[in-house]
Design a protein around this motif. Structure first.
Motif, PDB file in Angstrom:
ATOM      1  N   ARG A  12       0.812  -1.225   0.000  1.00 26.43           N
ATOM      2  CA  ARG A  12       0.000   0.000   0.000  1.00 26.43           C
ATOM      3  C   ARG A  12       0.841   1.269   0.000  1.00 26.43           C
ATOM      4  O   ARG A  12       0.293   2.374   0.017  1.00 26.43           O
ATOM      5  N   LEU A  13       2.150   1.145  -0.034  1.00 22.48           N
ATOM      6  CA  LEU A  13       3.011   2.335   0.000  1.00 22.48           C
ATOM      7  C   LEU A  13       3.170   3.002  -1.369  1.00 22.48           C
ATOM      8  O   LEU A  13       3.685   4.117  -1.447  1.00 22.48           O
ATOM      9  N   GLN A  14       2.760   2.354  -2.429  1.00 27.83           N
ATOM     10  CA  GLN A  14       2.734   2.930  -3.775  1.00 27.83           C
ATOM     11  C   GLN A  14       4.085   3.519  -4.198  1.00 27.83           C
ATOM     12  O   GLN A  14       4.153   4.589  -4.797  1.00 27.83           O
ATOM     13  N   GLU A 137      -1.751  12.948  20.097  1.00 24.57           N
ATOM     14  CA  GLU A 137      -1.264  13.754  18.982  1.00 24.57           C
ATOM     15  C   GLU A 137      -0.890  12.803  17.850  1.00 24.57           C
ATOM     16  O   GLU A 137      -0.100  11.879  18.046  1.00 24.57           O
ATOM     17  N   VAL A 138      -1.473  13.022  16.675  1.00 24.04           N
ATOM     18  CA  VAL A 138      -1.189  12.200  15.509  1.00 24.04           C
ATOM     19  C   VAL A 138      -0.537  13.088  14.454  1.00 24.04           C
ATOM     20  O   VAL A 138      -1.087  14.127  14.081  1.00 24.04           O
ATOM     21  N   ILE A 139       0.642  12.685  14.018  1.00 20.86           N
ATOM     22  CA  ILE A 139       1.375  13.421  12.988  1.00 20.86           C
ATOM     23  C   ILE A 139       1.330  12.583  11.718  1.00 20.86           C
ATOM     24  O   ILE A 139       1.775  11.432  11.708  1.00 20.86           O
ATOM     25  N   PHE A 140       0.790  13.171  10.659  1.00 15.70           N
ATOM     26  CA  PHE A 140       0.575  12.435   9.416  1.00 15.70           C
ATOM     27  C   PHE A 140       1.693  12.664   8.410  1.00 15.70           C
ATOM     28  O   PHE A 140       2.107  13.808   8.189  1.00 15.70           O
ATOM     29  N   PHE A 141       2.125  11.579   7.785  1.00 21.39           N
ATOM     30  CA  PHE A 141       3.018  11.645   6.635  1.00 21.39           C
ATOM     31  C   PHE A 141       2.302  12.421   5.538  1.00 21.39           C
ATOM     32  O   PHE A 141       1.124  12.171   5.275  1.00 21.39           O
ATOM     33  N   PRO A 142       3.007  13.345   4.879  1.00 20.64           N
ATOM     34  CA  PRO A 142       2.347  14.144   3.830  1.00 20.64           C
ATOM     35  C   PRO A 142       2.144  13.341   2.543  1.00 20.64           C
ATOM     36  O   PRO A 142       2.903  13.461   1.591  1.00 20.64           O
ATOM     37  N   TRP A 143       1.096  12.533   2.535  1.00 21.09           N
ATOM     38  CA  TRP A 143       0.797  11.671   1.389  1.00 21.09           C
ATOM     39  C   TRP A 143       0.353  12.540   0.214  1.00 21.09           C
ATOM     40  O   TRP A 143      -0.565  13.332   0.357  1.00 21.09           O
ATOM     41  N   LYS A 144       1.016  12.412  -0.913  1.00 26.79           N
ATOM     42  CA  LYS A 144       0.673  13.243  -2.079  1.00 26.79           C
ATOM     43  C   LYS A 144       0.179  12.383  -3.193  1.00 26.79           C
ATOM     44  O   LYS A 144       0.601  11.317  -3.429  1.00 26.79           O
TER      45      LYS A 144
END
Length: 144
Positions: A12-14, A137-144
């Protein structure tokens, strides 16, 4: 401060593996956690565990159930040997073990790193939902 990761398996990491590794490395250096918590699954979990070990951050490995380590991938075996702590959600296989493990990790963490593709299904999404419900606190990877 204790930091955990939730994220996808390789399929799923594409093709974003190198971006994810760089981002995880930056977050570990930025926050300098006293403990890195990983579920040790293939993909993001193992990337995070490897980076934490390289940065000499104590690693807590959380497994869904007790497994024969000899049946695990050699890289995971080595990460588990180097971990400061290995905990199990269940004594033996139980399909709920993965969810229990993820909740245990969230409960033990102060910050959650999330490598999530935006699709609201699967273990990563369930873990994010649980973390948010607990006020983490949830820090999200900037999925583009």
């Amino acid at each position: 401060m204790k930091m955990m990761v939730t994220g996808h398996r390789p399929e799923r990491l594409q093709g974003k593996e190198l971006e994810v590794i760089k981002w995880l490395d930056e977050k570990l250096r930025e926050y300098q956690p006293t403990k890195a918590i990983s579920g040790m699954a293939s993909g993001v979990d193992q990337m995070y565990a490897e980076l934490a070990l390289k940065q000499r951050i104590p690693l807590a490995a959380a497994l869904p159930y007790k497994k024969d380590w000899d049946k695990l991938h050699p890289v995971v075996q080595e990460q588990l040997r180097q971990a400061d702590e290995v905990v199990y959600a269940c004594e033996k296989y139980d399909k709920k073990g993965y969810y229990i493990r993820d909740c245990m990790m969230v409960d033990a963490a102060d910050i959650v790193l999330a490598v999530w593709d935006g699709n609201k299904w699967g273990g990563t999404w369930n873990t994010i939902e649980y973390a948010l419900s607990k006020g983490k606190e949830v820090i999200f990877f900037p999925w583009k």
